[in-house]
Scaffold this active site. Structure first.
Site, PDB file in Angstrom:
ATOM      1  N   ARG A  31      44.347   1.684 -19.307  1.00 29.55           N
ATOM      2  CA  ARG A  31      43.116   2.136 -19.965  1.00 29.55           C
ATOM      3  C   ARG A  31      42.268   2.992 -19.021  1.00 29.55           C
ATOM      4  NH1 ARG A  31      43.607  -0.032 -24.756  1.00 29.55           N
ATOM      5  NH2 ARG A  31      44.492  -2.125 -24.927  1.00 29.55           N
ATOM      6  N   ASP A  32      41.697   4.060 -19.585  1.00 29.42           N
ATOM      7  CA  ASP A  32      40.790   4.906 -18.804  1.00 29.42           C
ATOM      8  C   ASP A  32      39.548   4.098 -18.443  1.00 29.42           C
ATOM      9  OD1 ASP A  32      40.465   8.265 -18.558  1.00 29.42           O
ATOM     10  OD2 ASP A  32      38.645   7.059 -18.283  1.00 29.42           O
ATOM     11  N   ILE A  33      39.058   4.277 -17.236  1.00 24.16           N
ATOM     12  CA  ILE A  33      37.905   3.502 -16.756  1.00 24.16           C
ATOM     13  C   ILE A  33      36.616   3.924 -17.461  1.00 24.16           C
ATOM     14  CG2 ILE A  33      37.182   5.015 -14.853  1.00 24.16           C
ATOM     15  CD1 ILE A  33      37.089   2.458 -13.091  1.00 24.16           C
ATOM     16  N   ASN A  89      44.972  17.583 -19.360  1.00 25.33           N
ATOM     17  CA  ASN A  89      44.111  18.531 -18.653  1.00 25.33           C
ATOM     18  C   ASN A  89      44.869  19.024 -17.425  1.00 25.33           C
ATOM     19  OD1 ASN A  89      41.918  18.121 -20.411  1.00 25.33           O
ATOM     20  ND2 ASN A  89      41.284  16.299 -19.276  1.00 25.33           N
ATOM     21  N   GLU A  97      40.732  16.421 -13.078  1.00 23.64           N
ATOM     22  CA  GLU A  97      40.018  15.818 -11.947  1.00 23.64           C
ATOM     23  C   GLU A  97      40.941  15.007 -11.045  1.00 23.64           C
ATOM     24  OE1 GLU A  97      36.803  13.628 -13.708  1.00 23.64           O
ATOM     25  OE2 GLU A  97      35.644  15.451 -14.134  1.00 23.64           O
ATOM     26  N   VAL A  98      41.962  14.423 -11.628  1.00 22.03           N
ATOM     27  CA  VAL A  98      42.923  13.635 -10.846  1.00 22.03           C
ATOM     28  C   VAL A  98      44.249  14.393 -10.866  1.00 22.03           C
ATOM     29  CG1 VAL A  98      44.139  11.446 -10.629  1.00 22.03           C
ATOM     30  CG2 VAL A  98      41.755  11.468 -11.410  1.00 22.03           C
ATOM     31  N   HIS A 102      48.958  13.295 -15.939  1.00 26.03           N
ATOM     32  CA  HIS A 102      48.634  12.195 -16.854  1.00 26.03           C
ATOM     33  C   HIS A 102      48.275  12.756 -18.214  1.00 26.03           C
ATOM     34  CE1 HIS A 102      44.880  13.421 -14.864  1.00 26.03           C
ATOM     35  NE2 HIS A 102      44.259  13.110 -15.995  1.00 26.03           N
ATOM     36  N   HIS A 104      46.197  11.920 -21.676  1.00 28.85           N
ATOM     37  CA  HIS A 104      45.161  11.057 -22.271  1.00 28.85           C
ATOM     38  C   HIS A 104      45.548  10.802 -23.731  1.00 28.85           C
ATOM     39  CE1 HIS A 104      41.765  11.913 -19.313  1.00 28.85           C
ATOM     40  NE2 HIS A 104      42.573  12.919 -19.042  1.00 28.85           N
TER      41      HIS A 104
HETATM   42  P1  5GP Z   1      41.323  14.309 -15.863  1.00 28.70           P
HETATM   43  O1  5GP Z   1      39.940  14.892 -15.919  1.00 28.70           O
HETATM   44  O2  5GP Z   1      41.951  14.476 -14.508  1.00 28.70           O
HETATM   45  O3  5GP Z   1      42.208  14.769 -16.979  1.00 28.70           O
HETATM   46  O4  5GP Z   1      41.150  12.765 -16.155  1.00 28.70           O
HETATM   47  C1  5GP Z   1      41.026  11.787 -15.169  1.00 28.70           C
HETATM   48  C2  5GP Z   1      40.657  10.498 -15.876  1.00 28.70           C
HETATM   49  O5  5GP Z   1      40.833   9.441 -14.974  1.00 28.70           O
HETATM   50  C3  5GP Z   1      39.209  10.452 -16.368  1.00 28.70           C
HETATM   51  O6  5GP Z   1      39.192  10.279 -17.789  1.00 28.70           O
HETATM   52  C4  5GP Z   1      38.618   9.258 -15.631  1.00 28.70           C
HETATM   53  O7  5GP Z   1      37.724   8.483 -16.424  1.00 28.70           O
HETATM   54  C5  5GP Z   1      39.851   8.465 -15.241  1.00 28.70           C
HETATM   55  N1  5GP Z   1      39.692   7.671 -14.040  1.00 28.70           N
HETATM   56  C6  5GP Z   1      39.104   8.077 -12.881  1.00 28.70           C
HETATM   57  N2  5GP Z   1      39.167   7.093 -11.962  1.00 28.70           N
HETATM   58  C7  5GP Z   1      39.800   6.037 -12.561  1.00 28.70           C
HETATM   59  C8  5GP Z   1      40.161   4.716 -12.115  1.00 28.70           C
HETATM   60  O8  5GP Z   1      39.930   4.316 -10.982  1.00 28.70           O
HETATM   61  N3  5GP Z   1      40.788   3.925 -13.026  1.00 28.70           N
HETATM   62  C9  5GP Z   1      41.073   4.339 -14.298  1.00 28.70           C
HETATM   63  N4  5GP Z   1      41.682   3.470 -15.107  1.00 28.70           N
HETATM   64  N5  5GP Z   1      40.753   5.579 -14.743  1.00 28.70           N
HETATM   65  C10 5GP Z   1      40.123   6.399 -13.881  1.00 28.70           C
END
Ligand code: 5GP
Ligand code: ZN
Length: 117
Positions: A31-33, A89, A97-98, A102, A104
């Site tokens: 699950r997303d945080i 993304n 961001e990560v 991944h 979503h």
């Molecule tokens: P991006 O913007 O890279 O597509 O999405 C990164 C996602 O990772 C974001 O929706 C953010 O809420 C989620 N996220 C960031 N840090 C953590 C974490 O420590 N644990 C979990 N479960 N999700 C995270």
């Protein structure tokens, strides 16, 4: 021992806790945080690839396993019929961001317009 500064590699390694909803030998779903919908699950390959293009280029079979895990998650979450949005993304303009590939899964309510201008 921490061996990577990649957040999702650290989740795979069990160094950072996550609410795992599905796991295979090669993929993980958790699950997303900061959920943006009633169901917001991230699906990743356990192996590190920076984004979905790098993943598909290096290991298309693994990219397919990520999609199979998406299918398993939406079935388990009970949203296969009601529907969901799958977002990868990628890069700065994509808002990534990560930098560990991944997808979503967003579901559980109408997700709304695909993008807003
Ligand atoms: P991006 O913007 O890279 O597509 O999405 C990164 C996602 O990772 C974001 O929706 C953010 O809420 C989620 N996220 C960031 N840090 C953590 C974490 O420590 N644990 C979990 N479960 N999700 C995270
Ligand atoms: Zn990683």
């Amino acid at each position: 021992m921490v061996t990577s500064d990649c957040l999702f590699c650290r989740i795979v390694a069990g160094e950072i806790p996550a609410t795992v909803v599905h796991e295979t030998a090669t993929t993980l779903a958790f699950r997303d945080i900061d959920p943006k919908a009633p169901v917001h699950v991230l699906v990743i390959p356990k192996a590190h690839h920076a984004d979905v293009s790098a993943l598909a280029g290096a290991d298309p079979g693994l990219a397919g396993e990520v999609l199979a895990t998406v299918a398993a998650v939406v079935a388990a979450e009970g949203v296969a019929a009601s529907g969901y949005r799958l977002i990868f993304n990628s890069g700065p303009d994509g808002g990534q961001e990560v930098f560990h590939a991944h997808g979503h899964i967003l579901a559980g309510a109408p997700i709304g317009p695909m993008v807003s201008r």
